[in-house]
Design a protein around this motif. Structure first.
Motif, mmCIF file in Angstrom:
data_model
loop_
_atom_site.group_PDB
_atom_site.id
_atom_site.type_symbol
_atom_site.label_atom_id
_atom_site.label_comp_id
_atom_site.label_asym_id
_atom_site.label_seq_id
_atom_site.Cartn_x
_atom_site.Cartn_y
_atom_site.Cartn_z
ATOM 1 N N GLU A 7 0.800 -1.226 0.000
ATOM 2 C CA GLU A 7 0.000 0.000 0.000
ATOM 3 C C GLU A 7 0.829 1.271 0.000
ATOM 4 N N LYS A 8 1.972 1.226 0.700
ATOM 5 C CA LYS A 8 2.820 2.418 0.744
ATOM 6 C C LYS A 8 3.399 2.734 -0.633
ATOM 7 N N ASN A 9 3.876 1.705 -1.299
ATOM 8 C CA ASN A 9 4.408 1.890 -2.656
ATOM 9 C C ASN A 9 3.327 2.361 -3.614
ATOM 10 N N LYS A 47 0.590 4.001 -2.940
ATOM 11 C CA LYS A 47 0.215 5.372 -2.656
ATOM 12 C C LYS A 47 1.279 6.351 -3.155
#
Ligand code: MN
Length: 134
Positions: A13-15, A17
């Motif tokens: 999810e971090k990547n 986003k």
């Protein structure tokens, strides 16, 4: 003018986003999927101008997904860039042989990402230009 539509297939999810926010700031439109299965479906329905594809995904991996996209009647001509944590010396050749149109090594280098996306979009659609100057 609307920017190119780019599909991001990434389960982290971090990547996801990070990449989405970067592309949107530059005026691109994005679609996002956390699995290859969902990504392929979105690609069929929306025919994005470019796909950024993580290799390690839950379920189907990025290389198998690429094969399905490249053999699909509506998705076969969409360029696909691999997003990969692998950085072995022979990876360039391996991803090229698999049929990817390029690859980016994680952690994502922001300038490199935007450069690759811009280059591929220009090559495949020289008429349209994403919004710049932001
Ligand atoms: Mn992953």
């Amino acid at each position: 003018m609307a920017g190119e539509l780019i599909l991001i297939i990434e389960d982290n999810e971090k990547n996801l986003k990070l990449v989405r926010d970067l592309l949107r700031v530059k005026g691109y439109r994005t679609l996002e999927a956390g699995t290859a299965e969902v990504g392929i479906e979105l690609a069929r329905v929306h025919t994005p101008q470019l796909i950024l594809m993580d290799i390690q995904l839950p379920g189907m991996d990025g290389v198998v997904a690429l094969g399905q996209l490249k053999s699909g009647p509506t998705t076969g001509s969409i360029p696909v860039i691999a997003l990969t944590a692998f950085a072995m010396p022979d990876d360039r050749q391996r991803f090229h042989s698999a049929g990817f149109d390029g690859y980016l090594v994680k952690p994502i280098n922001i300038r490199e990402l935007l450069e690759v996306v811009h280059t591929v979009c220009e090559r495949h659609n020289p008429q349209s230009t994403p919004l710049r100057g932001t």
